[in-house]
Design a protein around this motif. Structure first.
Motif: not given
Length: 397
Positions: A374, A22, A370
């Motif tokens: 998420r 993101t 990561t």
């Protein structure tokens, strides 16, 4: 983020932004806008659409460059070099090898070392190494690496092939001379159009970042560039990207080596042995024999994970942690295994414990970024990203 920018990244660069985490594309665009002195997103979009050099620059910022020497195990590189040696024995022409993408150079230099041991002196082989990132290529050409680049379990490769320069290890000149670095994009339809076929191509850990269309273009390029009876090396998880019926496994599945269907298998006994390599100069000690990890060790757990035996790898990690609960490396590897099997909650827990014990554990930091993104934990992800950047900057000083 401009829809035009995301479409350009997908269509022109072949990168799926969702695989990067993101906000990764937004941050990369901001880096490039700052570098260009552009304040207006619309103006940057226009530059991106009309300037191929800017698309390459953005691709370089987006590229993932986490790698190390002999990643995947020394046995893999020895097997690839053995194939090259047998091929060279049957042909007067030198063996041609391609590493795409090459990141900061650890993979192509690992290949050059393994090939030197099997084939001997200069002229018997060449290694072409490509990447879209100019900073990666600059670091690769310099050939100087921190100690963290030598973390593959097994014997230390540095003494015969590197010299200490300050706090860095520099690749010796005769190894560097065997590798040619240059910029190219694997998804470009005319990728290396002027090059002759390669006997051996390594293309690992890259398809995960591509769009489906880019994967098709990349595979078509690799198929075009691979010699008729050459070998293609992927990670085992990437094999499903190959055209159905076009390629067959060659050797143990954990190596991820493929040949064209119908071409001869790499059976050692059917080919004459390569002539022995000439002795190295006295200043270069012979490479130590390949070590087999002792059962129940962290090295054994890594070997099991690399071979796809994730359940066995998890069991070894858990056994190690029962006797040494403060082992950050075992926790990080357990997190990788849990992540590979889809257990993201368990992976998050394992990486979190590893970072509690070792806040700068690179592997744990990288994966935790990561996972935090998420989960929408953007503040923690940003803090970890700054920590990772600070750590890398320290290595480059």
């Amino acid at each position: 983020m401009s829809g035009a920018i995301e479409r350009t990244v997908r269509d022109r660069l072949g990168v799926d932004p969702s695989t990067l985490g993101t906000g990764a594309l937004d941050r990369a665009v901001q880096v490039r806008m700052t570098a260009r002195g552009i304040d207006e997103p619309a103006l940057y979009t226009a530059r991106l659409l009309t300037e191929p050099a800017e698309r390459d620059a953005l691709a370089a910022v987006l590229s993932v460059s986490e790698t190390w020497f002999f990643r995947g195990g020394r046995a893999l590189f020895d097997r690839l070099a053995g194939f090259a040696a047998r091929r060279a024995h049957r042909s007067a022409a030198g063996v041609r090898v391609l590493s795409a993408p090459c990141s900061t150079g650890e993979e192509p230099y690992s290949l050059a070392i393994a090939l030197l041991e099997q084939l001997g002196g200069a002229g018997a082989y060449t290694v072409d190494a490509i990447d879209v990132s100019e900073p990666n290529l600059t670091r690769a050409s310099a050939g100087r690496y921190p100690a963290g680049s030598f973390r593959e379990p097994g014997p230390d490769v540095r003494p015969p092939y590197f010299r200490k320069v300050g706090d860095r290890w520099e690749v010796l000149p005769h190894i560097r001379a065997a590798v040619r670095f240059f910029s190219a994009n694997l998804t470009d339809p005319v990728f290396l159009a002027a090059e002759r076929p390669y006997d051996l191509i390594l293309c690992r850990n890259v398809f995960i970042y591509f769009t489906p269309e880019a994967k098709q273009r990349a595979v078509a390029n690799l198929d075009r560039l691979l010699a008729l009876d050459g070998r293609l090396c992927l990670t085992p998880a990437e094999a499903d990207r190959l055209p159905p019926g076009r390629f067959s496994p060659d050797g143990p599945p954990e190596f991820g080596i493929y040949r064209r269907a119908g071409s001869p298998s790499d059976v050692h006994a059917t080919l004459p042995a390569a002539p022995p390599a000439p002795p190295r100069p006295p200043s270069k000690a012979p490479a130590p024999p390949l070590a087999v990890p002792a059962p129940g060790t962290l090295a054994a757990a890594r070997a099991l994970a690399d071979a796809g035996r994730l359940g066995d790898a998890r069991a070894v990690c858990e056994a190690l942690l029962r006797t040494a609960p403060g082992d950050a490396d075992a926790l990080a590897l357990l997190g990788v295994v849990q992540l590979a099997t889809g257990n993201t909650d368990a992976a998050y827990d394992a990486f979190g414990k590893a970072l509690y014990l070792d806040p700068d554990h690179r592997e744990a930091v990288t994966h935790m970024i990561t996972l935090c993104e998420r989960r929408g934990q953007t503040a923690r992800a940003d803090a970890l990203r700054k920590r990772l950047a600070k750590h890398r900057a320290g290595e480059d000083q």
